[in-house]
Design an enzyme around this catalytic site. Sequence first.
Site, PDB file in Angstrom:
ATOM      1  CB  SER A 116      -1.007  -0.008   1.222  1.00  0.00           C
ATOM      2  OG  SER A 116      -2.097   0.797   0.992  1.00  0.00           O
ATOM      3  CG  ASP A 140      -6.200  -3.090  -3.692  1.00  0.00           C
ATOM      4  OD1 ASP A 140      -6.770  -2.334  -3.036  1.00  0.00           O
ATOM      5  OD2 ASP A 140      -4.978  -3.505  -3.408  1.00  0.00           O
ATOM      6  CG  HIS A 189      -5.369  -3.010   0.371  1.00  0.00           C
ATOM      7  ND1 HIS A 189      -5.105  -2.241  -0.795  1.00  0.00           N
ATOM      8  CD2 HIS A 189      -4.618  -2.194   1.338  1.00  0.00           C
ATOM      9  CE1 HIS A 189      -3.976  -1.467  -0.314  1.00  0.00           C
ATOM     10  NE2 HIS A 189      -3.846  -1.492   0.917  1.00  0.00           N
TER      11      HIS A 189
END
Length: 520
Positions: free
Chosen positions: A237, A462, A489
């Site tokens: 991320s 995602d 995710h």
Amino acid sequence: MRRSLTLFLVLPVLASCTTVVPGSPTPGTALEQRGPAGTVPAGLDRFYGQQLGWQDCAEYATTGTTRTQYKNKKDIECARLEVPLDYTKPDGQTIRIGLLRRQATGDRIGSLVINPGGPGASGMSAAASLSAQVGKSDLGTRFDLVGFDPRGVGSSQPQVRCLTDAERDTDRLDVDIDTSPAGIAQTEAENKTYAEKCAATTGPDLLANVGTRDVVRDLDVMRSALGDEKLTYLGYSYGTHIGAGYAAAFPANVRALVLDGAVDPTQNQVESLIAQAAGFQKAFDAFSAWCAKRQDCALGRDAAGASKAFRELTLPLAQRPVDVGPRKLSYNDAITGAIQAMYSEELWGPLNAGLTELKNNDGEVLMQLADAYYDRDKDGKYATITDAFTAVKCVDEPRVTDRAVLDDVARRYKAAAPFLDDGNPAAGALDSCAFWPVPPTAQETKPVTGLPPTLVISTTGDPATPYQAGVNLAKELGGGLLTYEGNQHTVYLQGNECVDPIGDDYLINLTLPAAGKTCS
């Protein structure tokens, strides 16, 4: 408080010397010096070659989660890395970065440094949670697993903290969906007060030097102090943003990068926000299709009507929060709980259960989901993630103060994510970053040259970092792309029998998957 423009939540090393010596800072501390290794920038020798004092991790715990993770764990050890607060003043004030390590058990390549994202999430906690799994794999044989809490975060000292735990609870009850002139003015006054509290509690010096620009510099000091000529890194991320930033600043110091759940390097702040809104709507639609097949679906058996059903179920909370013991489930918490559930299909069942409860004027499960998002433990203690998130974003991105742009963003956001539309006219308020006490520090991105092959992993469903962001980052870095077909995710090191071996092979042998490789 409305956050109107905020995105939702080696080469062989030098010989080492590890000894427990008289004068260690704490009894039981092992002083270790493996650096300096590789290139050392002028004036920073003492940082790049510093000793690290490794010890039991218990005293590094700052939350209920980490107290549980670190207690009586014999396979992990912790230390703090000293770095300059301001790299333009290396002889000035210093701060300390928290590190957690699980040492390699075999033919060691070096350190695998990980960051789980946020910004503001704890890499130490992430490494602790992965230590058992990694220990059973070839990664655990070949690499020290090292997680770090970026400057201002978690066990790093000092912390970024703006609100007390009680103030955070109160903030979650403040709905701020009124877009009348008076409502916007009230929201902006609250956001200004928040910025002032951050400056007063954290101090402007740390706030001015807490961004990704400085985290990247810390990562290079860490590389050397750990004894690695070149960096092997795993970022999830926002952690992909750190990795990409490191690649741009220190391309010759990279051995391998795995970047999973990419932040798009081609998008500005506004476009990233709108893309994320669309990503969450896509995830909500997938949840709705799954739910509609169940007899007990809280949103009904018609997936096409799920967004409307969700709004009708949650919007009354804006006026009438639901009691959950001594607390109240607000509209904000219900939305946050749903957002948390979009991160993984494993949370779809709890979300449906929480929405079913809400029909019966019960908000316990939705409150648990929201608490997980904010990292609030059962004793009411919050991690630093929310305040650190804001502090980093406010110096990493240019301020948006044009009200026409803010209004356009609000309109586009509602259109991209109708399940989150609160029904009020689209209008944007100045967020806390507009009142931030220090200027942005982000540097203009430049094409990366001289970088070895890197691996980007991107998931088709995602919600937080949509698939195309990974495609764009892989192209930007000139590396490989692994596609995962799923609704979650990030995916690497989460037990997928296709993804994990590919990532392991790359990190150990520097072998990229074939072009176009897809896992499911």
